[in-house]
Design a protein around this motif. Sequence first.
Motif, PDB file in Angstrom:
ATOM      1  N   VAL A 179      11.299  81.452  48.173  1.00 27.73           N
ATOM      2  CA  VAL A 179      11.718  81.176  49.557  1.00 27.73           C
ATOM      3  C   VAL A 179      11.796  79.674  49.807  1.00 27.73           C
ATOM      4  CG1 VAL A 179      10.960  81.319  51.968  1.00 27.73           C
ATOM      5  CG2 VAL A 179      10.962  83.356  50.535  1.00 27.73           C
ATOM      6  N   VAL A 180      10.791  78.928  49.345  1.00 29.38           N
ATOM      7  CA  VAL A 180      10.797  77.473  49.545  1.00 29.38           C
ATOM      8  C   VAL A 180      11.969  76.845  48.780  1.00 29.38           C
ATOM      9  CG1 VAL A 180       9.529  75.338  49.079  1.00 29.38           C
ATOM     10  CG2 VAL A 180       8.349  77.287  50.075  1.00 29.38           C
ATOM     11  N   ALA A 181      12.230  77.324  47.567  1.00 29.76           N
ATOM     12  CA  ALA A 181      13.362  76.799  46.795  1.00 29.76           C
ATOM     13  C   ALA A 181      14.681  77.099  47.502  1.00 29.76           C
ATOM     14  CB  ALA A 181      13.359  77.396  45.392  1.00 29.76           C
ATOM     15  N   LEU A 182      14.820  78.310  48.006  1.00 33.36           N
ATOM     16  CA  LEU A 182      16.047  78.679  48.705  1.00 33.36           C
ATOM     17  C   LEU A 182      16.226  77.856  49.983  1.00 33.36           C
ATOM     18  CD1 LEU A 182      18.449  80.614  48.546  1.00 33.36           C
ATOM     19  CD2 LEU A 182      17.124  82.222  49.913  1.00 33.36           C
ATOM     20  N   ILE A 183      15.162  77.649  50.703  1.00 37.27           N
ATOM     21  CA  ILE A 183      15.244  76.811  51.906  1.00 37.27           C
ATOM     22  C   ILE A 183      15.630  75.388  51.521  1.00 37.27           C
ATOM     23  CG2 ILE A 183      13.896  75.739  53.752  1.00 37.27           C
ATOM     24  CD1 ILE A 183      12.352  78.394  53.975  1.00 37.27           C
ATOM     25  N   GLY A 184      15.065  74.889  50.419  1.00 39.90           N
ATOM     26  CA  GLY A 184      15.423  73.554  49.939  1.00 39.90           C
ATOM     27  C   GLY A 184      16.899  73.446  49.619  1.00 39.90           C
ATOM     28  N   ILE A 185      17.460  74.476  48.998  1.00 41.68           N
ATOM     29  CA  ILE A 185      18.893  74.489  48.693  1.00 41.68           C
ATOM     30  C   ILE A 185      19.709  74.484  49.988  1.00 41.68           C
ATOM     31  CG2 ILE A 185      20.745  75.914  47.734  1.00 41.68           C
ATOM     32  CD1 ILE A 185      18.689  76.769  45.553  1.00 41.68           C
ATOM     33  N   PHE A 186      19.304  75.287  50.954  1.00 40.41           N
ATOM     34  CA  PHE A 186      20.016  75.328  52.228  1.00 40.41           C
ATOM     35  C   PHE A 186      19.912  74.007  52.989  1.00 40.41           C
ATOM     36  CE2 PHE A 186      19.676  80.216  52.515  1.00 40.41           C
ATOM     37  CZ  PHE A 186      20.843  80.344  51.777  1.00 40.41           C
ATOM     38  N   VAL A 187      18.749  73.365  52.924  1.00 41.95           N
ATOM     39  CA  VAL A 187      18.585  72.054  53.568  1.00 41.95           C
ATOM     40  C   VAL A 187      19.582  71.074  52.977  1.00 41.95           C
ATOM     41  CG1 VAL A 187      17.036  70.053  53.713  1.00 41.95           C
ATOM     42  CG2 VAL A 187      16.175  72.330  54.258  1.00 41.95           C
ATOM     43  N   TRP A 188      19.707  71.087  51.661  1.00 43.35           N
ATOM     44  CA  TRP A 188      20.632  70.185  50.992  1.00 43.35           C
ATOM     45  C   TRP A 188      22.093  70.548  51.298  1.00 43.35           C
ATOM     46  CZ3 TRP A 188      23.997  71.070  46.750  1.00 43.35           C
ATOM     47  CH2 TRP A 188      24.577  69.920  46.239  1.00 43.35           C
ATOM     48  N   LEU A 189      22.429  71.852  51.221  1.00 44.64           N
ATOM     49  CA  LEU A 189      23.815  72.285  51.431  1.00 44.64           C
ATOM     50  C   LEU A 189      24.309  72.037  52.852  1.00 44.64           C
ATOM     51  CD1 LEU A 189      24.116  75.704  49.549  1.00 44.64           C
ATOM     52  CD2 LEU A 189      25.374  73.611  49.087  1.00 44.64           C
ATOM     53  N   PHE A 190      23.468  72.376  53.832  1.00 43.46           N
ATOM     54  CA  PHE A 190      23.907  72.326  55.223  1.00 43.46           C
ATOM     55  C   PHE A 190      23.459  71.080  55.985  1.00 43.46           C
ATOM     56  CE2 PHE A 190      23.634  76.951  54.233  1.00 43.46           C
ATOM     57  CZ  PHE A 190      25.001  77.195  54.234  1.00 43.46           C
ATOM     58  N   GLY A 191      22.744  70.187  55.306  1.00 39.61           N
ATOM     59  CA  GLY A 191      22.335  68.934  55.935  1.00 39.61           C
ATOM     60  C   GLY A 191      21.421  69.108  57.133  1.00 39.61           C
ATOM     61  N   TRP A 192      20.477  70.029  57.031  1.00 38.92           N
ATOM     62  CA  TRP A 192      19.576  70.289  58.160  1.00 38.92           C
ATOM     63  C   TRP A 192      18.725  69.075  58.485  1.00 38.92           C
ATOM     64  CZ3 TRP A 192      17.769  75.747  56.273  1.00 38.92           C
ATOM     65  CH2 TRP A 192      18.791  76.672  56.524  1.00 38.92           C
TER      66      TRP A 192
END
Length: 81
Positions: A18-31
């Motif tokens: 979950v943390v890895a997936l959130i990290g990927i989303f943070v990077w992809l979507f510029g959160w």
Amino acid sequence: MRIDIEVAKRTTVMLIAVVALIGIFVWLFGWFPVDEPRYWFCFFVCFGISFAASVTASAWKENMDNRRLEEGLRRLKEEQR
């Protein structure tokens, strides 16, 4: 309270995923800026608090359910005697 090793392993792997997936989303979507450590620190603090609250609530509910089921089983055994 007994800790089941298999449940702990499964929870740990799921938490890492979950943390890895959130990290990927943070990077992809510029959160938030991925190169700023303070944002990651705040993320992990908030995530940790939320995770701890969820684990505590789940453990409490499981204990309450187990007590209720044990009481029902005890009454059922008494009725069968």
